[in-house]
Scaffold this active site. Structure first.
Site, PDB file in Angstrom:
ATOM      1  N   ASP A 150      67.945  11.462  45.377  1.00 58.39           N
ATOM      2  CA  ASP A 150      68.584  12.731  44.734  1.00 58.39           C
ATOM      3  C   ASP A 150      68.353  12.468  43.204  1.00 58.39           C
ATOM      4  O   ASP A 150      68.491  11.455  42.547  1.00 58.39           O
ATOM      5  CB  ASP A 150      70.232  12.722  45.114  1.00 58.39           C
ATOM      6  CG  ASP A 150      70.881  13.821  44.313  1.00 58.39           C
ATOM      7  OD1 ASP A 150      70.913  14.777  44.967  1.00 58.39           O
ATOM      8  OD2 ASP A 150      71.622  13.624  43.041  1.00 58.39           O
TER       9      ASP A 150
HETATM   10  N1  LIG Z   1      57.957  19.922  41.299  1.00 59.83           N
HETATM   11  C1  LIG Z   1      59.322  19.400  40.636  1.00 59.83           C
HETATM   12  N2  LIG Z   1      60.506  19.453  41.259  1.00 59.83           N
HETATM   13  C2  LIG Z   1      61.377  18.611  40.608  1.00 59.83           C
HETATM   14  C3  LIG Z   1      61.127  18.218  39.215  1.00 59.83           C
HETATM   15  N3  LIG Z   1      62.288  17.517  38.815  1.00 59.83           N
HETATM   16  C4  LIG Z   1      63.223  17.833  39.542  1.00 59.83           C
HETATM   17  N4  LIG Z   1      62.635  18.449  40.777  1.00 59.83           N
HETATM   18  C5  LIG Z   1      63.159  18.899  42.072  1.00 59.83           C
HETATM   19  O1  LIG Z   1      64.677  19.314  41.649  1.00 59.83           O
HETATM   20  C6  LIG Z   1      65.433  18.907  42.946  1.00 59.83           C
HETATM   21  C7  LIG Z   1      66.581  18.096  42.758  1.00 59.83           C
HETATM   22  O2  LIG Z   1      67.519  18.481  43.443  1.00 59.83           O
HETATM   23  P1  LIG Z   1      67.916  17.354  44.697  1.00 59.83           P
HETATM   24  O3  LIG Z   1      69.461  17.574  45.072  1.00 59.83           O
HETATM   25  O4  LIG Z   1      67.723  15.954  44.441  1.00 59.83           O
HETATM   26  O5  LIG Z   1      67.058  17.672  45.851  1.00 59.83           O
HETATM   27  P2  LIG Z   1      67.011  19.140  46.810  1.00 59.83           P
HETATM   28  O6  LIG Z   1      65.855  19.703  46.336  1.00 59.83           O
HETATM   29  O7  LIG Z   1      68.168  19.808  46.867  1.00 59.83           O
HETATM   30  O8  LIG Z   1      66.524  18.405  48.070  1.00 59.83           O
HETATM   31  P3  LIG Z   1      67.373  17.416  49.267  1.00 59.83           P
HETATM   32  O9  LIG Z   1      66.630  15.951  48.993  1.00 59.83           O
HETATM   33  O10 LIG Z   1      67.365  17.967  50.414  1.00 59.83           O
HETATM   34  O11 LIG Z   1      68.762  17.561  48.714  1.00 59.83           O
HETATM   35  C8  LIG Z   1      64.290  18.226  44.034  1.00 59.83           C
HETATM   36  O12 LIG Z   1      63.757  19.006  44.813  1.00 59.83           O
HETATM   37  C9  LIG Z   1      63.268  17.628  42.981  1.00 59.83           C
HETATM   38  O13 LIG Z   1      61.859  17.735  43.655  1.00 59.83           O
HETATM   39  C10 LIG Z   1      59.601  18.356  38.629  1.00 59.83           C
HETATM   40  O14 LIG Z   1      59.267  17.858  37.566  1.00 59.83           O
HETATM   41  N5  LIG Z   1      58.886  18.881  39.497  1.00 59.83           N
END
Ligand SMILES: Nc1nc2c(ncn2[C@@H]2O[C@H](COP(=O)(O)OP(=O)(O)OP(=O)(O)O)[C@@H](O)[C@H]2O)c(=O)[nH]1
Length: 206
Positions: A77
């Site tokens: 996360d």
């Molecule tokens: N491509 C990219 N994605 C980023 C970056 N910073 C954050 N993210 C994305 O932002 C999202 C953060 O939200 P989370 O709640 O951690 O994850 P999510 O996308 O909801 O996916 P889950 O793991 O299923 O919860 C993730 O998908 C990270 O990969 C970045 O610099 N580049």
């Protein structure tokens, strides 16, 4: 390995690093978990969220009738810590624009929590968890640039309203820490967590 995440960026990082994980998405209500964590230190918050996702994905795997499973489940996360406040995805253009108007020209920390859970003989035989923090220095971009970036939609679905490896890269002047953990999965951190549960990451390479 199982990646317990819907994040395309996390899957891309693992594949580029030699792994080809099976993806099982957790259906965790992150806001409900956050409600139980008021006042917790930021690093504990992202680790707790990764743990909640792990619990959901592990339960799904153990509910299956495949009892010969010997696998490792990885969940994460990511949130941005800025001016003492944790924020996740903006979800709307207005929130993304407001976020950028506050953080442009300044620095913030992108925190990523990780949980590794090892499953063997239909039970969890080991877990390890840790957070990684990377300091991000944002360019001091003008309102028109903020509006143009927010209008692309990219910042809406990522923690902290920026990407390092996408359009946001034009506005990240410097980082101090692990770049992969900014994208969503800290490879050096995960390597050590895998070792903690008895798995050598080189054994997972395709
Ligand atoms: N491509 C990219 N994605 C980023 C970056 N910073 C954050 N993210 C994305 O932002 C999202 C953060 O939200 P989370 O709640 O951690 O994850 P999510 O996308 O909801 O996916 P889950 O793991 O299923 O919860 C993730 O998908 C990270 O990969 C970045 O610099 N580049």
């Amino acid at each position: 390995m199982v990646l317990g995440s819907a994040s395309p960026a996390r899957l891309r990082v693992l594949r580029a690093a030699g792994l080809d994980p099976r993806v099982i998405v957790s259906d965790v209500d992150e806001d409900a978990v956050l409600d139980t964590l008021h006042g917790a230190p930021p690093a504990e918050v992202v680790v707790a969220l990764a743990g909640a996702k792990a619990d959901a994905v592990v339960a799904t795997i153990l509910a299956s009738d495949d009892h010969a499973i010997d696998t490792v489940v990885l969940t994460c996360d990511s949130m941005l810590l800025f001016d003492g406040e944790l924020s996740g995805k903006p979800h709307t253009v207005d929130v993304a624009r407001a976020q950028w108007r506050r953080m442009r020209g300044r620095s913030a920390e992108l925190l990523t929590g990780h949980r590794v859970s090892r499953i063997r003989d239909s039970r969890v035989v080991g877990t390890a968890q840790a957070s990684a923090a990377t300091t991000i220095r944002f360019a001091d971009i003008d309102d028109a640039t903020v509006d143009a970036y927010a209008a692309t939609g990219e910042p809406l679905a990522v923690a902290g309203a920026f990407t390092l490896d996408g359009l946001g890269g034009w506005f990240v002047e410097a980082i101090d820490g692990d770049p992969s953990s900014v994208i969503g999965i800290g490879l050096p951190t995960v390597r050590l967590l895998l070792a903690d549960v008895g798995v050598d990451v080189t054994s997972l390479w395709r």
